[in-house]
Design a protein around this motif. Structure first.
Motif, mmCIF file in Angstrom:
data_model
loop_
_atom_site.group_PDB
_atom_site.id
_atom_site.type_symbol
_atom_site.label_atom_id
_atom_site.label_comp_id
_atom_site.label_asym_id
_atom_site.label_seq_id
_atom_site.Cartn_x
_atom_site.Cartn_y
_atom_site.Cartn_z
ATOM 1 N N LYS A 278 -0.211 -0.108 -7.367
ATOM 2 C CA LYS A 278 -0.273 -0.964 -6.172
ATOM 3 C C LYS A 278 1.061 -1.666 -5.954
ATOM 4 O O LYS A 278 1.579 -1.700 -4.826
ATOM 5 N N LEU A 282 3.684 -1.399 -2.825
ATOM 6 C CA LEU A 282 4.138 -2.562 -2.066
ATOM 7 C C LEU A 282 5.655 -2.715 -2.119
ATOM 8 O O LEU A 282 6.276 -3.208 -1.166
ATOM 9 N N ASP A 286 5.922 -2.901 2.328
ATOM 10 C CA ASP A 286 5.059 -4.058 2.542
ATOM 11 C C ASP A 286 5.039 -4.324 4.049
ATOM 12 O O ASP A 286 6.062 -4.689 4.642
ATOM 13 N N TRP A 306 -3.298 -4.037 5.422
ATOM 14 C CA TRP A 306 -2.490 -3.412 4.377
ATOM 15 C C TRP A 306 -2.794 -4.029 3.015
ATOM 16 O O TRP A 306 -2.866 -3.329 2.003
ATOM 17 N N THR A 310 -4.191 -1.918 -0.177
ATOM 18 C CA THR A 310 -3.520 -1.872 -1.479
ATOM 19 C C THR A 310 -4.386 -2.510 -2.567
ATOM 20 O O THR A 310 -4.379 -2.052 -3.710
#
Length: 472
Positions: A278, A282, A286, A306, A310
């Motif tokens: 994850k 990111l 992001d 988002w 995630t």
């Protein structure tokens, strides 16, 4: 810019077009959820000896116990001499072997700093799926390279793919506007959008891919996998939605991913690795909510959709088997769908000699190791015994001797015992009962129907061929 409430799946809309066009090709079992998988693995090592005989020829140590151990981990319980040689190597190597159609072993390049000639093993995306179908274990394979390659090992590439079969939180099409308006924070300096359509009476999307980063380095690729698979016109997983988030790592980062994956799975700790995955995603991308009161977008809030997507990755269990389909299953679906009319055309074209033509074609076909690998992957999945190239060659010779008369397959007299052996072998390996006996009634009925002279002598031959099994 869309808000969280605007991020909804819009089948057929401009942001999220219907991605499935060939439902008839889908395999069984409808697919949902998310999963993570290794989708490319390339490693270079030097702990198996390679000698340079002359400028254009290198010799691999065929008797190396480590080479045999590696082949075993790759589920190739055979000597490397039985594998198919490549016409030429790749990636700067002169020689190579097909461990599988999409699993390659290269050697015959320049010396490294340790004055050794390295070897490179490559498992492509399809090679990774074949490895898993054959019962391969990623942890054991990674541990093998870490243990024996402690002095020198280079993970040239490792792809970590996250597949989303629902698209009910966010989709690549909904990500695009945020990227276009630069409402994202990413480690990459460039992003490329690839889209394609067919033109005609009905326009149809052919692809959608966002690629962050440059080829040959770490990358993130977000794309509509369903569209990609549909363009290949092959049967596939039973899902109209298939979005892929693929992180491609090289060198040190690839080695880190390999090591943490190994430790996490080995200790039954999926959450640790998925939390790491994850954070990797990111770092790659992001997506931010626009804040007009702050010029520093790094301080903007992460887009709720988002963040939800995630966060959901941490729930993925690495122990779960990936949803995969064998290439033989694909071929069966394709054969049933596309070849039925062709076979009918051939039937009429051969004007009554169709059966003989088919036997000859199958007997003369150049069946190689890569075809055997595909076949055995399917047989293994179906719980059936695997075959060897010798088995195939033997049965091909029988096929070439067969001919059709009065609509029924006939076999030359001198080959009846051999054919009976083939049929009994198949029955022995599949239909053994609790008493370790097998009925050959089907074999006997077949031969007795066409050959009155199939007598005790041939039955005795079968008893010898089947060794310790009782034939009744």
């Amino acid at each position: 810019m869309e808000s969280k409430n605007d991020l909804k799946v819009s089948w057929g809309g401009s942001n999220s077009p219907l991605t499935c066009t060939n439902h008839d090709f889908f395999l069984d079992n409808y697919v949902h959820g998310k999963e993570v998988k290794i989708d490319w693995f390339q490693v270079t090592f030097d702990f198996i000896d390679v000698k340079k005989n002359d400028k254009f020829y290198y010799e691999l140590d065929m008797n190396s116990p480590l080479l045999n151990e590696l082949l075993g981990l790759l589920k190739r319980n055979t000597n490397i001499n039985n594998l198919e040689r490549m016409p030429k190597g790749q990636f700067g190597y002169l020689h190579g072997y097909y461990v599988d159609e999409f699993i390659w072993l290269f050697y015959g390049g320049n010396q490294n700093k340790r004055e050794k000639y390295p070897i490179t093993l490559t498992l492509t995306g399809q090679g990774c799926r074949a490895f898993e179908i054959m019962g391969g274990n990623w942890v054991k394979l990674f541990q093998f390279f870490r243990f024996h390659g402690d002095s020198f090992i280079k993970v040239g590439r490792l792809d970590l793919a996250i597949d989303d079969y629902d698209g009910n939180i966010i989709t690549p099409y909904q990500i695009l506007p945020y990227v276009e308006q630069n409402h994202v924070v990413t480690q990459f300096r460039t992003v490329t959008l690839h889209r394609g359509w067919t033109l005609g009476e009905a326009s149809e999307s052919q692809g959608f891919t966002l690629t962050f980063g440059a080829r040959g380095s770490n990358q993130l690729q977000i794309y509509d996998k369903r569209l990609e698979r549909d363009q290949m016109d092959q049967p596939d997983l039973n899902t109209p939605v298939w979005y892929r988030y693929e992180m491609r790592f090289t060198d040190e980062k690839a080695l880190q991913v390999m090591e943490l994956y190994t430790v996490s799975v080995d200790h039954d700790d999926s959450q640790t690795f998925m939390s790491y995955a994850k954070q990797l995603l990111l770092t790659c991308l992001d997506i931010k909510e626009f804040n007009p009161n702050d010029d520093n977008k790094r301080r903007w809030n992460t887009l709720p959709a988002w963040k939800e997507f995630t966060d959901s990755l941490e729930k993925i269990d690495l122990r779960s088997k990936n949803k995969i389909d064998t290439t033989i299953e694909k071929k069966i679906k394709w054969f049933n769908s596309d070849m039925a009319t062709t076979l009918l055309e051939m039937y009429y074209a051969y004007d009554g000699d169709f059966g003989n033509a088919m036997y000859q074609l199958m007997g003369d076909s150049k069946f190689k190791q890569k075809h055997l690998n595909r076949l055995n992957a399917y047989l293994r999945k179906m719980g059936k015994p695997e075959k060897t190239l010798a088995d195939i060659s033997f049965e091909q010779n029988i096929l070439k001797e067969m001919y059709v008369s009065d609509g029924l397959p006939q076999i030359p007299y001198e080959n009846r015992t051999d054919v009976c052996e083939v049929l009994s072998y198949v029955m022995l390996t599949q239909d053994i009962n609790d008493e370790n006996k097998i009925s050959l009634s089907n074999v006997n009925n077949y031969f007795d129907k066409y050959y009155e002279d199939l007598g005790r002598e041939n039955r005795r031959t079968l008893e010898l061929k089947t060794k310790n099994k009782d034939v009744i």
